[in-house]
Motif scaffolding. Structure first.
Motif, mmCIF file in Angstrom:
data_model
loop_
_atom_site.group_PDB
_atom_site.id
_atom_site.type_symbol
_atom_site.label_atom_id
_atom_site.label_comp_id
_atom_site.label_asym_id
_atom_site.label_seq_id
_atom_site.Cartn_x
_atom_site.Cartn_y
_atom_site.Cartn_z
ATOM 1 N N ASN A 3 -69.170 -41.428 31.925
ATOM 2 C CA ASN A 3 -68.988 -42.255 33.052
ATOM 3 C C ASN A 3 -70.042 -42.061 34.195
ATOM 4 O O ASN A 3 -70.262 -43.280 34.994
ATOM 5 C CB ASN A 3 -67.636 -42.012 33.736
ATOM 6 N N TYR A 26 -67.720 -56.115 31.771
ATOM 7 C CA TYR A 26 -67.049 -55.510 33.078
ATOM 8 C C TYR A 26 -67.026 -54.055 32.771
ATOM 9 O O TYR A 26 -67.220 -53.055 33.773
ATOM 10 C CB TYR A 26 -65.637 -56.029 33.628
ATOM 11 N N HIS A 27 -66.316 -53.532 31.672
ATOM 12 C CA HIS A 27 -66.034 -52.387 31.197
ATOM 13 C C HIS A 27 -67.060 -51.628 30.412
ATOM 14 O O HIS A 27 -67.107 -50.500 30.407
ATOM 15 C CB HIS A 27 -64.681 -52.278 30.377
ATOM 16 N N THR A 28 -68.004 -52.332 29.516
ATOM 17 C CA THR A 28 -68.684 -51.241 28.466
ATOM 18 C C THR A 28 -70.149 -51.269 29.248
ATOM 19 O O THR A 28 -70.903 -52.020 29.757
ATOM 20 C CB THR A 28 -69.081 -52.555 27.373
ATOM 21 N N PRO A 29 -70.247 -49.793 29.126
ATOM 22 C CA PRO A 29 -71.648 -49.402 29.903
ATOM 23 C C PRO A 29 -72.734 -49.368 28.921
ATOM 24 O O PRO A 29 -72.461 -49.290 27.535
ATOM 25 C CB PRO A 29 -71.274 -47.960 30.358
ATOM 26 N N ASN A 67 -68.169 -52.943 38.727
ATOM 27 C CA ASN A 67 -66.977 -51.864 38.066
ATOM 28 C C ASN A 67 -67.311 -50.849 39.193
ATOM 29 O O ASN A 67 -68.222 -50.344 39.602
ATOM 30 C CB ASN A 67 -67.441 -51.530 36.811
ATOM 31 N N HIS A 72 -79.299 -43.869 32.665
ATOM 32 C CA HIS A 72 -78.610 -44.272 31.296
ATOM 33 C C HIS A 72 -79.744 -44.252 30.459
ATOM 34 O O HIS A 72 -79.057 -44.176 29.157
ATOM 35 C CB HIS A 72 -78.206 -45.918 31.733
ATOM 36 N N TYR A 88 -73.014 -48.994 34.574
ATOM 37 C CA TYR A 88 -71.828 -49.835 34.376
ATOM 38 C C TYR A 88 -72.379 -51.128 35.181
ATOM 39 O O TYR A 88 -73.230 -51.296 35.895
ATOM 40 C CB TYR A 88 -70.818 -49.139 34.985
ATOM 41 N N LYS A 105 -67.134 -47.630 38.503
ATOM 42 C CA LYS A 105 -67.965 -46.588 38.001
ATOM 43 C C LYS A 105 -69.252 -46.704 38.332
ATOM 44 O O LYS A 105 -70.003 -45.924 37.950
ATOM 45 C CB LYS A 105 -67.569 -46.401 36.574
ATOM 46 N N PHE A 106 -69.851 -48.041 38.668
ATOM 47 C CA PHE A 106 -71.198 -48.353 38.926
ATOM 48 C C PHE A 106 -71.833 -47.241 40.148
ATOM 49 O O PHE A 106 -71.091 -47.166 41.091
ATOM 50 C CB PHE A 106 -71.473 -49.606 39.222
ATOM 51 N N GLN A 159 -77.841 -45.107 38.179
ATOM 52 C CA GLN A 159 -77.543 -45.300 36.683
ATOM 53 C C GLN A 159 -78.549 -45.979 35.975
ATOM 54 O O GLN A 159 -78.846 -45.961 34.852
ATOM 55 C CB GLN A 159 -76.102 -45.962 36.409
ATOM 56 N N THR A 185 -78.813 -55.887 33.633
ATOM 57 C CA THR A 185 -77.696 -56.102 34.598
ATOM 58 C C THR A 185 -77.699 -57.533 34.995
ATOM 59 O O THR A 185 -76.645 -58.117 35.040
ATOM 60 C CB THR A 185 -77.854 -55.229 35.525
#
Length: 244
Positions: A32, A154-157, A41, A52, A37, A43-44, A48, A101
């Motif tokens: 996470n 929105y949810h999938t990194p 979100n 990533h 992300y 968590k961003f 990252q 992104t």
């Protein structure tokens, strides 16, 4: 290909460490923290965009990326030198994350604006993003597939070195256009100058259609390839010296 070069070797080691540690210590929540992300979100984090590219979703994922890094990165490092190669690798990976992104942001906001135009409040939209539930009347104007993609974006990194590796592939093709390459499922050798554009066009096709198989960040691949092309082309035009 030949003996693994220093920068490639250390990049492989770092990737392997980032792959193993989260599995040994899952409670740390490194997935996470380091996966990329969507900016909206919670968590961003801006870091990252860098981290990533050292995370991977499974053994096959990291295996193929590290093979590509070694096979195509080694001759480039031999040609450019360590520092120049590291700059190129990180730039392609960062560019891949940024372009991926931006594309996601455009697609996400397209659906968001549609929802607003239908009279759906921002609170209702956030509830959709939090729970996945929504008023079925929305389906009269927006397809279920688009809503599912809206939720997934929105949810999938995003994770993986693929964007950086695609940049390396493009640079390799520009430096060694007549090198013969082949895929496991298509073992006929093809010159890099034909092979690599076909792969990139395939990503463009799958990224713009609904025919993609699996959870693949096609626009990250395209982004890495684009940044790799720009840097490699610029260096070739200006004949930059080797950076030791």
């Amino acid at each position: 290909m030949g003996r693994i070069t220093e920068a490639v070797k250390h990049l492989v080691i770092i990737n392997v460490i980032f792959f193993i540690v989260p599995q040994l210590l899952p409670n740390l929540g490194l997935d996470n923290l380091f996966a990329l992300y969507f900016p909206e979100n919670e968590k961003f984090g801006f870091w990252q965009f860098l981290t990533h590219m050292f995370m991977h979703g499974g053994f096959t994922h990291i295996l193929f990326n590290m093979y590509g890094l070694w096979a195509f990165g080694t001759p480039l490092e031999q040609m450019w030198g360590r520092n120049k190669f590291i700059f190129f690798y990180l730039s392609a990976g960062l560019g891949a994350g940024v372009i991926y992104t931006l594309v996601n942001y455009y697609q996400f906001n397209s659906v968001y604006d549609q929802l607003i135009s239908l009279g759906v409040s921002s609170t209702e939209i956030q509830n959709l993003l939090n729970t996945g539930s929504y008023n079925s009347q929305i389906l009269e104007s927006i397809s279920e597939a688009n809503l599912s993609e809206f939720y997934a974006t929105y949810h999938t990194p995003a994770v993986g070195a693929s964007g950086a590796v695609y940049g390396i592939l493009v640079a390799f093709g520009m430096a060694f256009p007549n090198a013969k390459l082949a895929l496991i499922f298509f073992p006929v050798p093809i010159s890099a100058k034909y092979f690599i554009p076909v792969i990139i066009l395939g990503d463009l096709f799958f990224g713009m259609t609904k025919y993609s198989v699996g959870n693949v960040a096609h626009f990250a691949h395209i982004g890495g390839a684009l940044i790799g092309f720009i840097i490699a082309w610029y260096w070739k035009q200006n004949q930059f010296k080797r950076w030791n």
